[in-house]
Design a protein around this motif. Structure first.
Motif, mmCIF file in Angstrom:
data_model
loop_
_atom_site.group_PDB
_atom_site.id
_atom_site.type_symbol
_atom_site.label_atom_id
_atom_site.label_comp_id
_atom_site.label_asym_id
_atom_site.label_seq_id
_atom_site.Cartn_x
_atom_site.Cartn_y
_atom_site.Cartn_z
ATOM 1 N N ILE A 112 -38.564 -68.318 5.641
ATOM 2 C CA ILE A 112 -38.039 -67.204 6.430
ATOM 3 C C ILE A 112 -37.275 -67.790 7.614
ATOM 4 N N ALA A 113 -35.979 -67.527 7.667
ATOM 5 C CA ALA A 113 -35.163 -68.064 8.761
ATOM 6 C C ALA A 113 -33.818 -67.370 8.764
ATOM 7 N N PRO A 114 -33.107 -67.423 9.905
ATOM 8 C CA PRO A 114 -31.704 -66.973 9.881
ATOM 9 C C PRO A 114 -30.888 -67.965 9.052
ATOM 10 N N PRO A 115 -29.759 -67.502 8.467
ATOM 11 C CA PRO A 115 -28.980 -68.380 7.573
ATOM 12 C C PRO A 115 -28.555 -69.692 8.222
ATOM 13 N N THR A 116 -28.362 -69.705 9.521
ATOM 14 C CA THR A 116 -27.886 -70.930 10.188
ATOM 15 C C THR A 116 -28.976 -71.989 10.287
ATOM 16 N N VAL A 165 -38.221 -72.207 -3.700
ATOM 17 C CA VAL A 165 -38.725 -71.269 -2.701
ATOM 18 C C VAL A 165 -38.008 -69.926 -2.865
ATOM 19 N N GLU A 166 -38.631 -68.890 -2.316
ATOM 20 C CA GLU A 166 -37.956 -67.605 -2.173
ATOM 21 C C GLU A 166 -37.439 -67.530 -0.745
ATOM 22 N N VAL A 167 -36.202 -67.102 -0.580
ATOM 23 C CA VAL A 167 -35.590 -67.104 0.741
ATOM 24 C C VAL A 167 -35.581 -65.692 1.335
ATOM 25 N N PHE A 168 -36.020 -65.573 2.575
ATOM 26 C CA PHE A 168 -36.007 -64.299 3.300
ATOM 27 C C PHE A 168 -35.331 -64.479 4.647
ATOM 28 N N HIS A 169 -34.518 -63.510 5.021
ATOM 29 C CA HIS A 169 -33.964 -63.512 6.372
ATOM 30 C C HIS A 169 -34.680 -62.482 7.243
ATOM 31 N N ASP A 170 -35.389 -61.554 6.598
ATOM 32 C CA ASP A 170 -36.134 -60.519 7.317
ATOM 33 C C ASP A 170 -37.604 -60.925 7.327
ATOM 34 N N MET A 171 -38.128 -61.203 8.518
ATOM 35 C CA MET A 171 -39.466 -61.763 8.606
ATOM 36 C C MET A 171 -40.532 -60.804 8.093
ATOM 37 N N ARG A 172 -40.347 -59.519 8.367
ATOM 38 C CA ARG A 172 -41.362 -58.557 7.924
ATOM 39 C C ARG A 172 -41.459 -58.542 6.405
ATOM 40 N N LYS A 173 -40.317 -58.514 5.749
ATOM 41 C CA LYS A 173 -40.321 -58.517 4.283
ATOM 42 C C LYS A 173 -40.893 -59.822 3.750
ATOM 43 N N GLY A 174 -40.540 -60.893 4.413
ATOM 44 C CA GLY A 174 -40.984 -62.206 3.952
ATOM 45 C C GLY A 174 -42.486 -62.400 4.076
ATOM 46 N N LEU A 175 -43.074 -61.738 5.045
ATOM 47 C CA LEU A 175 -44.508 -61.935 5.279
ATOM 48 C C LEU A 175 -45.382 -61.044 4.395
ATOM 49 N N GLU A 176 -44.782 -60.070 3.728
ATOM 50 C CA GLU A 176 -45.567 -59.142 2.912
ATOM 51 C C GLU A 176 -46.389 -59.877 1.855
ATOM 52 N N GLY A 177 -47.692 -59.684 1.895
ATOM 53 C CA GLY A 177 -48.568 -60.248 0.878
ATOM 54 C C GLY A 177 -48.853 -61.730 1.031
ATOM 55 N N LEU A 185 -35.669 -76.354 21.693
ATOM 56 C CA LEU A 185 -35.046 -75.427 22.638
ATOM 57 C C LEU A 185 -33.528 -75.576 22.694
ATOM 58 N N GLU A 186 -33.033 -76.826 22.541
ATOM 59 C CA GLU A 186 -31.579 -77.017 22.650
ATOM 60 C C GLU A 186 -30.822 -76.367 21.487
ATOM 61 N N ARG A 187 -31.537 -75.997 20.438
ATOM 62 C CA ARG A 187 -30.853 -75.358 19.302
ATOM 63 C C ARG A 187 -30.782 -73.841 19.474
ATOM 64 N N MET A 188 -31.295 -73.369 20.618
ATOM 65 C CA MET A 188 -31.381 -71.923 20.784
ATOM 66 C C MET A 188 -30.415 -71.379 21.800
ATOM 67 N N SER A 189 -29.457 -72.197 22.218
ATOM 68 C CA SER A 189 -28.562 -71.722 23.272
ATOM 69 C C SER A 189 -27.174 -71.429 22.729
ATOM 70 N N GLY A 190 -27.122 -70.922 21.501
ATOM 71 C CA GLY A 190 -25.824 -70.504 20.989
ATOM 72 C C GLY A 190 -25.296 -71.361 19.862
ATOM 73 N N SER A 191 -25.880 -72.564 19.642
ATOM 74 C CA SER A 191 -25.339 -73.411 18.587
ATOM 75 C C SER A 191 -25.843 -72.990 17.207
ATOM 76 N N TYR A 192 -27.115 -72.636 17.132
ATOM 77 C CA TYR A 192 -27.663 -72.184 15.843
ATOM 78 C C TYR A 192 -28.120 -70.725 15.901
ATOM 79 N N VAL A 193 -28.712 -70.347 17.009
ATOM 80 C CA VAL A 193 -29.051 -68.939 17.246
ATOM 81 C C VAL A 193 -28.608 -68.600 18.664
ATOM 82 N N PRO A 194 -28.339 -67.319 18.925
ATOM 83 C CA PRO A 194 -27.708 -66.966 20.206
ATOM 84 C C PRO A 194 -28.581 -67.204 21.433
ATOM 85 N N HIS A 252 -37.262 -62.082 19.033
ATOM 86 C CA HIS A 252 -37.241 -60.699 18.569
ATOM 87 C C HIS A 252 -37.282 -60.628 17.042
ATOM 88 N N TYR A 253 -36.516 -61.478 16.378
ATOM 89 C CA TYR A 253 -36.433 -61.404 14.918
ATOM 90 C C TYR A 253 -37.364 -62.362 14.190
#
Lengths: 322, 428
Positions: free
Chosen positions: A197-201, A212-224, A235-244, A251-252
């Motif tokens: 479960i991850a964003p495409p980036t 593996v089965e790929v999920f971008h929606d965490m709620r769906k991915g966690l079912e069962g 942390l350095e990957r979270m300032s706009g380079s991979y996620v905004p 949140h997601y």
């Protein structure tokens, strides 16, 4: 011949542990069974045994690590080895002595086991070709971290009684994670169903062919799911380079009770550490003794590393090489 | 007057389609005559005889993409050692890239290469000059004067000209001199990885270079070329999509040509498997499907030339974890033998293979060689396409030993290489 003794008979048909790739289900089960015994030993007052007596173990860490390095150190010491820690900041390596030269220098000191962590994928395999002792990969770049996958498997097996048939979700920065790669390999070998479960980036190219089965929606991915395995996001990957931003990521893809409620009611929460509380995992979830097995993973880490050291040491020559 | 007669040869001249048993006469360094009936009556007096024993005699090979370390990094390769490697590989003309220290971006440096090559080299060596000063991608070089001085084409070598406006002006200006503009097609921002972006790079945990890093740059340049005119050449393409793009542009009448390296024709990304840094190339080795598309593109003529992309790198920059190691592999000495595998496999005819390394690059670069024709310099290679051998890195002539073909079995060996009528290499 001492090899007739069950305590020292070879049980593991590999010279090195460079990754989960190349191991069989039998190899993995052998290591986990042996580790189960060491869990008991580690809970006693006298934690020492002598499987590695007279052996020299070098922990060669090119990347900072507290957890893994101390876990290997303790594992070696409890088995009676002489343990030497070498932390080399990667910058000094780049400026002067090459990686290969460092390995050759250490090899001249006749170690029996070298545990290596390095920031580059494939670096541990490269070093294993240059030394004569057994090498254990303690994490190479984004490639593999086999003892982490083994300790995760031991934790799951002790809690759930099996690995086969379980549904395991691995969430977070799959792209850069050696923990994810080793776990995907191991869980597939042992017959578990793996989801990522991850964003495409934050997913590597061709991930859908990793088994593996790929999920971008965490709620769906966690079912069962039976197991929710969270990964650390640097942390350095979270300032706009991979996620905004951290805020959007949490949140997601941050694990909180709300998202966890999509998994099975008895689902366990795991994290290889160190955690970014409030970034990939909510503090309350991380500390929930009914759901989180994060501290247990640390305990299993020492036992699994003892099992790995023990089984590799059994293959070492007993006579001095001339 | 010195005269040499090459007898008992299988004469192959890919430009004219000649392929028959015969003899060839060299006078004063030039081809004087050739054909099946030459020497039929008798061999004239005073002619030194070379018995080719039925082996192939073809024009010497022309390699359009060779890096050396001279000037500036002679510990990797000098013009002389590169020329020795070339001679052993049947290459009689090699074109050196301007990526030296200093870069070949000035008339005096073109003179230096020409002079050093003449004095120390055993084969013909010509430079491509830089497209931009200092290979910095900012200001164009003196294309007219450099061409007059002897630069056979223009390129920034292993760097792409990234700035679209600079590239547009270069294409436009170079068209005026009919100068060939050679691009290393790569969008730098997309090419920060270390191997082909694929399932394998994901598994190995290595950062990937996607094929679009190449195709976007080629597409951009072709759009520019439509408006500027001129001659544009992609130094080497690596993927199926690029073959399609080139074919389409040519159907639309653009003067675009391209090359492929011998490594990309015979290896693929799976060779990287155990993190072997000798397989770390730029552009990267791609999938087997891509390799097959490159072979098909060569066979149908979409790909014009084969290059060695000879790039000597010493152990100090190669003996590193994959991500840290330098890009590049040597290839001059294995160029012919590794490419012959395609002929042995039935992928393409021998004549087409030789075209891509003889008259086609000669015409692109305006060189008077690459053909078996009276009056042309006697730059020749005699080779036995069938003889097997194992590549031993220690026996190669390059100073650097970074060959991806180490310990491989190849089939086809150069027996003799002749430059300007002089034998510069002979297999014992």
């Amino acid at each position: 011949m001492t090899n007739t003794n069950a305590q020292t008979a070879p049980i593991f048909p590999h010279k090195h542990l460079l990754g989960i790739e190349g191991l069989s289900a039998t190899d993995i089960t052998t290591l986990l069974d042996l580790a189960d015994g060491y869990v008991l030993q580690n809970r006693q007052a006298d934690k020492k045994s002598s499987a590695l007596r007279g052996r020299t173990q070098i922990n060669l860490f090119f990347e900072a690590s507290t957890r893994t390095q101390s876990s290997f150190e303790l594992a070696g010491k409890r088995l009676g080895a002489d343990v030497m820690n070498m932390s080399v900041s990667s910058s000094s390596i780049k400026k002067g002595e090459t990686l290969v030269d460092t390995a050759m220098t250490l090899n001249a000191m006749h170690p029996d086991l070298i545990i290596i962590r390095h920031g580059d994928s494939g670096a541990v395999e490269l070093l294993s070709q240059k030394v004569s002792c057994s090498v254990i990969n303690a994490g190479d770049g984004s490639h593999e971290h086999p003892t982490q996958a083994l300790l995760d498997a031991l934790t799951i097996r002790r809690r759930k009684g099996k690995l086969e048939g379980l549904t395991v979700a691995i969430c977070g920065d799959i792209l850069h994670s050696r923990v994810a790669r080793s776990n995907i390999l191991l869980l597939n070998i042992m017959g578990a169903r793996v989801r990522v479960i991850a964003p495409p980036t934050l997913l590597p190219k061709g991930i859908e062919r990793f088994g593996v089965e790929v999920f971008h929606d965490m709620r769906k991915g966690l079912e069962g799911c039976d197991i929710v395995m969270m990964l650390r996001l640097q942390l350095e990957r979270m300032s706009g380079s991979y996620v905004p931003s951290q805020r959007e990521y949490f949140h997601y893809y941050g694990l909180d009770y709300d998202k966890l409620s999509c998994a099975r009611p008895d689902a366990l929460v795991m994290h290889p550490g160190p955690m970014n509380r409030g970034v990939e995992i909510d503090s309350a979830v991380a500390d929930d003794i009914n759901r989180s097995v994060i501290r247990e993973q640390v305990e299993m880490g020492v036992a699994v590393r003892m099992a790995v050291l023990d089984s590799l040491a059994r293959n070492l020559p007993n006579e001095a090489a001339l | 007057m010195s005269r040499t007669g090459f007898i008992n040869a299988r004469l192959i001249d890919p430009a004219s389609g000649l392929d028959e048993p015969g003899n060839l006469l060299v006078e004063d360094g030039k081809i004087a005559d050739l054909g099946p009936t030459l020497f039929n009556d008798s061999i004239p007096d005073g002619v030194e005889i070379v018995d080719c024993r039925g082996h192939i005699l073809s024009p010497g090979l022309i390699d359009m993409r060779v890096f050396t370390g001279e000037p500036g990094a002679e510990h990797r390769e000098t013009l002389r050692t590169a020329s020795l490697a070339a001679a052993a590989g049947g290459v009689t003309t090699l074109i050196v890239m301007p990526n030296t220290h200093p870069a070949i971006d000035d008339v005096a440096l073109v003179d230096f290469i020409e002079r050093r090559s003449r004095d120390t080299g055993v084969v013909n060596i010509h430079p491509m000059a830089a497209l931009t000063k200092g290979i910095a991608g900012k200001e164009m070089t003196e294309i007219g004067l450099l061409k007059e001085a002897g630069a056979v084409a223009f390129t920034d070598g292993d760097r792409a000209v990234a700035d679209a406006q600079i590239m547009r002006r270069i294409l436009s200006y170079a068209a005026n001199f009919d100068a060939l503009v050679v691009q290393h097609a790569e969008v730098a921002e997309l090419a920060r990885g270390v191997m082909n972006e694929s399932e394998l790079s994901g598994r190995l945990g290595l950062s990937g270079i996607p094929a679009i890093a190449e195709t976007i740059m080629i597409e951009r340049d072709l759009r520019l070329l439509e408006t500027t005119g001129g001659r544009y050449h992609v130094s080497q393409i690596s993927c199926a999509a690029s073959v399609e793009i080139i074919a389409r542009a040519r159907r639309h009448g653009l003067k675009v040509t391209c090359g492929v390296s011998s490594a990309h024709l015979s290896l693929n990304e799976n060779d990287v498997q155990s993190y072997r840094t000798f397989f770390k190339l730029s552009p990267p080795l791609r999938s087997e499907d891509d390799r097959r598309a490159l072979v098909a593109g060569l066979a149908d003529g979409t790909i014009d030339v084969i290059v060695s992309s000879h790039d000597p790198q010493d152990a100090e920059v190669k003996r590193h974890p994959f991500a840290q190691a330098a890009f590049g592999a040597i290839g001059l000495e294995t160029l012919l033998a590794s490419s012959l595998a395609l002929v042995h496999n039935g992928d393409l005819p021998l004549e087409r293979l030789l075209s891509a390394m003889t008259h086609v690059p000669a015409d692109l670069l305006g060189l008077k060689t690459g053909r078996l024709a009276a009056g042309l310099p006697a730059d020749l290679v005699i080779f036995n396409p069938g003889v097997p051998w194992v590549v031993n890195a220690d026996e190669l002539h390059s100073i650097s030993k970074n060959t991806p073909f180490e310990d491989r079995r190849l089939q086809g060996r150069v027996m003799r290489t002749v430059v300007g009528g002089q034998t510069v290499y002979q297999q014992d």
